[in-house]
Design a protein around this motif. Structure first.
Motif, short mmCIF file in Angstrom:
data_model
loop_
_atom_site.label_atom_id
_atom_site.label_comp_id
_atom_site.label_asym_id
_atom_site.label_seq_id
_atom_site.Cartn_x
_atom_site.Cartn_y
_atom_site.Cartn_z
N THR A 149 0.79 -1.24 0.00
CA THR A 149 0.00 0.00 0.00
C THR A 149 0.83 1.29 0.00
OG1 THR A 149 -0.23 -0.14 2.41
CG2 THR A 149 -2.01 -1.06 1.09
N VAL A 150 2.14 1.17 -0.01
CA VAL A 150 2.97 2.37 -0.22
C VAL A 150 3.90 2.14 -1.39
CG1 VAL A 150 2.93 3.23 2.16
CG2 VAL A 150 4.67 1.56 1.47
N PRO A 151 4.25 3.20 -2.11
CA PRO A 151 5.21 3.03 -3.21
C PRO A 151 6.61 2.77 -2.67
CG PRO A 151 4.43 5.31 -3.08
CD PRO A 151 3.70 4.56 -2.03
N SER A 152 7.40 2.05 -3.44
CA SER A 152 8.75 1.71 -2.98
C SER A 152 9.59 2.97 -2.75
CB SER A 152 9.43 0.81 -4.00
OG SER A 152 9.75 1.53 -5.17
N GLU A 153 9.25 4.05 -3.44
CA GLU A 153 10.04 5.28 -3.34
C GLU A 153 10.04 5.88 -1.93
OE1 GLU A 153 8.07 4.51 -5.76
OE2 GLU A 153 9.07 4.92 -7.68
N VAL A 154 9.09 5.49 -1.10
CA VAL A 154 9.02 6.12 0.22
C VAL A 154 9.70 5.27 1.30
CG1 VAL A 154 6.85 5.20 1.22
CG2 VAL A 154 7.45 7.61 1.55
N LEU A 155 10.12 4.07 0.94
CA LEU A 155 10.58 3.13 1.97
C LEU A 155 11.83 3.63 2.72
CD1 LEU A 155 10.02 -0.26 0.10
CD2 LEU A 155 8.68 0.66 2.00
N PHE A 156 12.83 4.06 1.99
CA PHE A 156 14.05 4.50 2.68
C PHE A 156 13.82 5.79 3.46
CE2 PHE A 156 16.39 1.79 -0.48
CZ PHE A 156 16.88 0.89 0.45
N THR A 157 12.92 6.62 2.96
CA THR A 157 12.58 7.84 3.68
C THR A 157 11.96 7.49 5.04
OG1 THR A 157 12.10 8.90 1.56
CG2 THR A 157 11.29 10.01 3.54
N PRO B 157 6.69 10.65 -6.09
CA PRO B 157 6.26 9.29 -5.75
C PRO B 157 6.46 8.89 -4.29
CG PRO B 157 8.38 9.21 -6.82
CD PRO B 157 8.00 10.66 -6.75
N ALA B 158 7.16 9.71 -3.50
CA ALA B 158 7.47 9.28 -2.13
C ALA B 158 6.30 9.59 -1.21
CB ALA B 158 8.76 9.94 -1.64
N LEU B 159 5.26 8.80 -1.34
CA LEU B 159 3.99 9.05 -0.66
C LEU B 159 3.73 8.02 0.44
CD1 LEU B 159 1.20 10.48 -0.48
CD2 LEU B 159 0.43 8.97 -2.31
N ALA B 160 3.38 8.50 1.62
CA ALA B 160 2.98 7.61 2.71
C ALA B 160 1.62 8.09 3.23
CB ALA B 160 4.02 7.64 3.83
N TYR B 161 1.03 7.34 4.13
CA TYR B 161 -0.25 7.75 4.70
C TYR B 161 -0.25 7.50 6.20
CZ TYR B 161 -1.22 2.71 4.39
OH TYR B 161 -1.13 1.35 4.51
N ARG B 162 -0.98 8.32 6.91
CA ARG B 162 -1.14 8.14 8.35
C ARG B 162 -2.61 8.03 8.69
NH1 ARG B 162 1.21 9.35 13.16
NH2 ARG B 162 -0.44 10.75 13.76
N LEU B 163 -2.98 6.93 9.32
CA LEU B 163 -4.35 6.78 9.80
C LEU B 163 -4.42 7.42 11.18
CD1 LEU B 163 -4.72 3.15 8.59
CD2 LEU B 163 -6.04 5.09 7.75
N GLU B 164 -5.39 8.30 11.37
CA GLU B 164 -5.46 9.06 12.61
C GLU B 164 -6.81 8.85 13.28
OE1 GLU B 164 -2.52 12.73 11.37
OE2 GLU B 164 -4.68 13.03 11.13
#
Lengths: 217, 217
Positions: A128-136, A203-210
């Motif tokens: 559910t997250v793109p690989s581009e955000v993993l190292f971030t 592409p470095a996209l993440a999400y936070r459920l609040e």
């Protein structure tokens, strides 16, 4: 933990690297190009190795399934007996062009996978997250407000393993329930991909459920 | 703006109330119980009124479609001509038991709706959060880190209207692209519902999409 990586694309390469860095024993596998696997293992360091899918699966505490949907049967065949294995899957049931899901919302890729390997313990995670955000996310893993990552599965022990790996990468694991919820997480992945790759913000996209306190008016 | 609310369930009631509070002219409509509509309008205050769907649609700058999927044809028939109208839809294509989507991932409820009213300008919005979080987000609308709300549609002007309404409620609008992306946002809604209603942390759930700087390793 011993972690076998099945698939050497973006997700497999990056997650394997991160798992190695936090101290897991990682085996990279399944590429047409053996040198690519060797380079991956070397670049990951921390004792990461390259091997065949069977070697990756052998004595692994968890397998990360990160191949294109069209390769799932092939890689599972090469991995051998996966009875009792925890399989953390981020493989989406996409068609050959990667334009649409090939499994309808009355089922999911993860459920289809679980039927293929009924003795393995499948958890759907990481897609559910793109690989581009993993190292971030990994580099910010000590921060107070971690992004979320949903996972689902039918085996409580396997889900614990998956949650630990999710936390290792720097996400807050969010248990979304049984494996059939992959019917929703898989299209959610396509929404995230749309926002990451078709939008203007990169592409470095993440999400936070609040979770908030409910107010009535 | 003049906003007609079609449907007096949780979403319609709460969003209509919020729209009235920020200064829009709101007409609540479509309930079996006329007194419920009257109470809603009175409780919302700020000049909100109750009326028939046709009255809600008349001279409205935007219509919020917030009825159960089984009622869509009926409410549209009662609303009359919607040519050129902006329709912001949070109606999901659920079956009578509310257990599953009745439109497959090769289409979406919003696309089906747009085919029903080809001269209206449909935007899919608001369904991706549970109604329980709306007043919470509204009360925190001046805060720096607003939660996100995705919306999609094929008409740029209608999307601008929807984005303004989303901002009015306290969310950061996130343009997810054309209306066909509702194929992903609708299952995402079910994921949010699963987390809100089947989890242990309560139903007041929101999400924040976070674009980060990409790190390579």
């Amino acid at each position: 933990m011993r972690i076998g990586i099945l698939g050497s694309g973006l997700m497999g390469a990056k997650l394997g690297t991160i798992f190695a860095r936090v101290g897991h024993h990682v085996v990279f596998s399944y590429s047409h190009d053996q040198r690519k696997l060797d380079r991956l293992a070397q670049s990951a360091g921390h004792g990461a190795r390259s091997g065949t899918p069977a070697e990756a699966a052998e004595s692994a505490d968890a397998l990360l399934l990160a191949v294109h949907w069209s390769r799932v049967s092939d890689v599972l065949e090469k991995a051998g007996d996966v009875s009792g294995k925890v399989i953390v899957s981020c493989s989406l049931p996409m068609n050959a062009d990667d334009t649409t899901l090939v499994v309808a919302h009355t089922s999911s890729g993860s459920e289809t996978l679980a039927k293929k390997v009924p003795k393995a313990r499948v958890v759907s995670a990481f897609s559910t997250v793109p690989s581009e955000v993993l190292f971030t996310v990994f580099s910010g893993r000590r921060s107070r407000k971690r992004p979320s990552l949903v996972y689902c599965g039918d085996d409580a022990g396997a889900k614990k393993t998956a949650a630990r790996l999710i936390r290792d990468v720097g996400f807050e694991p969010v248990d979304a329930g049984p494996l059939r919820i992959a019917r929703y997480t898989e299209p959610f992945t396509l929404l995230m991909a749309q926002l990451a790759y078709e939008g203007t913000r990169g592409p470095a996209l993440a999400y936070r459920l609040e979770w908030r306190r409910e107010r009535k008016a």
